[in-house]
Write a protein that holds these residues in place. Structure first.
Motif, PDB file in Angstrom:
ATOM      1  N   ASP A   1       0.872  -1.178   0.000  1.00 32.15           N
ATOM      2  CA  ASP A   1       0.000   0.000   0.000  1.00 32.15           C
ATOM      3  C   ASP A   1       0.907   1.226   0.000  1.00 32.15           C
ATOM      4  O   ASP A   1       1.674   1.435   0.932  1.00 32.15           O
ATOM      5  N   TRP A   2       0.838   2.023  -1.051  1.00 38.56           N
ATOM      6  CA  TRP A   2       1.699   3.202  -1.169  1.00 38.56           C
ATOM      7  C   TRP A   2       1.172   4.379  -0.359  1.00 38.56           C
ATOM      8  O   TRP A   2       1.786   5.431  -0.314  1.00 38.56           O
ATOM      9  N   ARG A   3       0.000   4.235   0.242  1.00 42.02           N
ATOM     10  CA  ARG A   3      -0.598   5.305   1.059  1.00 42.02           C
ATOM     11  C   ARG A   3      -0.783   6.593   0.250  1.00 42.02           C
ATOM     12  O   ARG A   3      -0.586   7.691   0.756  1.00 42.02           O
ATOM     13  N   ILE A   4      -1.166   6.412  -1.008  1.00 36.49           N
ATOM     14  CA  ILE A   4      -1.503   7.538  -1.888  1.00 36.49           C
ATOM     15  C   ILE A   4      -2.982   7.410  -2.217  1.00 36.49           C
ATOM     16  O   ILE A   4      -3.452   6.341  -2.601  1.00 36.49           O
ATOM     17  N   THR A   5      -3.712   8.494  -2.038  1.00 41.38           N
ATOM     18  CA  THR A   5      -5.141   8.516  -2.349  1.00 41.38           C
ATOM     19  C   THR A   5      -5.410   9.641  -3.333  1.00 41.38           C
ATOM     20  O   THR A   5      -4.949  10.763  -3.146  1.00 41.38           O
ATOM     21  N   ASN A   6      -6.147   9.314  -4.372  1.00 38.67           N
ATOM     22  CA  ASN A   6      -6.553  10.301  -5.376  1.00 38.67           C
ATOM     23  C   ASN A   6      -8.073  10.398  -5.377  1.00 38.67           C
ATOM     24  O   ASN A   6      -8.760   9.391  -5.234  1.00 38.67           O
ATOM     25  N   ARG A   7      -8.555  11.592  -5.561  1.00 41.24           N
ATOM     26  CA  ARG A   7     -10.003  11.791  -5.726  1.00 41.24           C
ATOM     27  C   ARG A   7     -10.184  12.499  -7.058  1.00 41.24           C
ATOM     28  O   ARG A   7      -9.550  13.521  -7.317  1.00 41.24           O
ATOM     29  N   TYR A   8     -11.028  11.934  -7.891  1.00 39.11           N
ATOM     30  CA  TYR A   8     -11.219  12.525  -9.211  1.00 39.11           C
ATOM     31  C   TYR A   8     -12.671  12.388  -9.660  1.00 39.11           C
ATOM     32  O   TYR A   8     -13.412  11.545  -9.172  1.00 39.11           O
ATOM     33  N   GLU A   9     -13.021  13.240 -10.597  1.00 35.06           N
ATOM     34  CA  GLU A   9     -14.366  13.194 -11.175  1.00 35.06           C
ATOM     35  C   GLU A   9     -14.478  11.990 -12.093  1.00 35.06           C
ATOM     36  O   GLU A   9     -13.581  11.722 -12.904  1.00 35.06           O
ATOM     37  N   ILE A  10     -15.569  11.265 -11.963  1.00 36.72           N
ATOM     38  CA  ILE A  10     -15.821  10.101 -12.815  1.00 36.72           C
ATOM     39  C   ILE A  10     -16.195  10.595 -14.195  1.00 36.72           C
ATOM     40  O   ILE A  10     -17.047  11.487 -14.342  1.00 36.72           O
ATOM     41  N   TRP A  11     -15.557  10.036 -15.212  1.00 38.03           N
ATOM     42  CA  TRP A  11     -15.838  10.459 -16.581  1.00 38.03           C
ATOM     43  C   TRP A  11     -17.315  10.243 -16.894  1.00 38.03           C
ATOM     44  O   TRP A  11     -17.901   9.235 -16.486  1.00 38.03           O
ATOM     45  N   PRO A  12     -17.936  11.173 -17.629  1.00 41.64           N
ATOM     46  CA  PRO A  12     -19.373  11.074 -17.929  1.00 41.64           C
ATOM     47  C   PRO A  12     -19.788   9.735 -18.551  1.00 41.64           C
ATOM     48  O   PRO A  12     -20.845   9.203 -18.198  1.00 41.64           O
ATOM     49  N   GLN A  13     -18.963   9.171 -19.413  1.00 49.41           N
ATOM     50  CA  GLN A  13     -19.340   7.911 -20.071  1.00 49.41           C
ATOM     51  C   GLN A  13     -19.376   6.720 -19.105  1.00 49.41           C
ATOM     52  O   GLN A  13     -19.948   5.690 -19.426  1.00 49.41           O
ATOM     53  N   TRP A  14     -18.796   6.855 -17.916  1.00 46.66           N
ATOM     54  CA  TRP A  14     -18.795   5.773 -16.936  1.00 46.66           C
ATOM     55  C   TRP A  14     -19.677   6.078 -15.723  1.00 46.66           C
ATOM     56  O   TRP A  14     -19.825   5.255 -14.828  1.00 46.66           O
TER      57      TRP A  14
ATOM     58  N   THR B   1     -20.503  11.557  -8.276  1.00 48.39           N
ATOM     59  CA  THR B   1     -19.752  12.201  -9.357  1.00 48.39           C
ATOM     60  C   THR B   1     -18.246  11.999  -9.237  1.00 48.39           C
ATOM     61  O   THR B   1     -17.519  12.251 -10.188  1.00 48.39           O
ATOM     62  N   HIS B   2     -17.774  11.570  -8.046  1.00 49.61           N
ATOM     63  CA  HIS B   2     -16.334  11.428  -7.820  1.00 49.61           C
ATOM     64  C   HIS B   2     -15.991  10.045  -7.271  1.00 49.61           C
ATOM     65  O   HIS B   2     -16.820   9.400  -6.623  1.00 49.61           O
ATOM     66  N   ASN B   3     -14.778   9.623  -7.533  1.00 50.72           N
ATOM     67  CA  ASN B   3     -14.255   8.351  -7.056  1.00 50.72           C
ATOM     68  C   ASN B   3     -13.012   8.615  -6.208  1.00 50.72           C
ATOM     69  O   ASN B   3     -12.255   9.553  -6.484  1.00 50.72           O
ATOM     70  N   THR B   4     -12.802   7.783  -5.197  1.00 48.20           N
ATOM     71  CA  THR B   4     -11.586   7.831  -4.393  1.00 48.20           C
ATOM     72  C   THR B   4     -10.770   6.593  -4.737  1.00 48.20           C
ATOM     73  O   THR B   4     -11.250   5.460  -4.598  1.00 48.20           O
ATOM     74  N   GLU B   5      -9.552   6.825  -5.202  1.00 48.47           N
ATOM     75  CA  GLU B   5      -8.668   5.762  -5.678  1.00 48.47           C
ATOM     76  C   GLU B   5      -7.480   5.620  -4.729  1.00 48.47           C
ATOM     77  O   GLU B   5      -6.869   6.611  -4.348  1.00 48.47           O
ATOM     78  N   HIS B   6      -7.145   4.380  -4.383  1.00 54.95           N
ATOM     79  CA  HIS B   6      -6.038   4.070  -3.479  1.00 54.95           C
ATOM     80  C   HIS B   6      -4.956   3.347  -4.282  1.00 54.95           C
ATOM     81  O   HIS B   6      -5.254   2.382  -4.986  1.00 54.95           O
ATOM     82  N   VAL B   7      -3.716   3.805  -4.155  1.00 55.92           N
ATOM     83  CA  VAL B   7      -2.622   3.304  -4.991  1.00 55.92           C
ATOM     84  C   VAL B   7      -1.800   2.246  -4.256  1.00 55.92           C
ATOM     85  O   VAL B   7      -1.392   2.448  -3.111  1.00 55.92           O
ATOM     86  N   PHE B   8      -1.549   1.155  -4.969  1.00 54.25           N
ATOM     87  CA  PHE B   8      -0.725   0.050  -4.482  1.00 54.25           C
ATOM     88  C   PHE B   8       0.347  -0.263  -5.525  1.00 54.25           C
ATOM     89  O   PHE B   8       0.191   0.043  -6.708  1.00 54.25           O
TER      90      PHE B   8
END
Length: 147
Positions: free
Chosen positions: A71-84, A93-100
């Motif tokens: 677990d790299w302990r990096i978290t990203n929050r981004y807007e979900i693309w309209p097509q998805w 409207t947003h997703n929280t992504e955790h980086v490994f």
């Protein structure tokens, strides 16, 4: 698996599969030819934690199980693309992504699920950064070179 009501949870993992020599595995999305990425996937309601989500997605998307998951302990929050966005509840409207990271002993051929990915390639980290479509994936690969 989808969350109750058939919607995906807006929490996911991004797993950078790599060797000690910083060769990075990329997968081409079946539904979006030309879109290359690392292993990604949404948390499922029955995943006990994000580490379990990362292990499940690795197994589902690559068949890889031998390696070191970190677990790299990096978290990203981004807007979900309209097509998805239709995959998520109407108010999401947003997703929280955790980086490994997933360190494998050597370059190996992944077992792809053809419904998700059609091709794979191993590239030096600099080339992998240039090939991925997602800015958070690009940043994660850049982080690999700093670890």
């Amino acid at each position: 698996m989808l969350a109750p009501m058939g919607f995906k949870l807006p929490e996911s993992v991004l797993v950078v599969v790599h060797t000690a020599q910083l060769q990075v595995l990329l997968l081409e999305r079946a539904a979006q030819p030309g879109f290359w990425q690392s292993v990604t996937g949404s948390r499922e309601p029955d995943d006990p934690d994000l580490l379990a989500t990362a292990r499940r997605e690795l197994a589902e998307e690559t068949g890889l199980t031998l390696g070191t998951l970190t677990d790299w302990r990096i978290t990203n929050r981004y807007e979900i693309w309209p097509q998805w966005r239709a995959r998520y509840a109407p108010d999401v409207t947003h997703n929280t992504e955790h980086v490994f990271g997933f360190l494998v002993p050597e370059i190996t051929v992944a077992t792809l699920d053809p419904a998700e990915h059609t091709r794979q390639v191993w590239l030096p980290w600099q080339e992998a950064m240039e090939k991925v479509f997602s800015p958070t994936n690009r940043d994660a690969i850049w982080q690999l070179s700093r670890r």
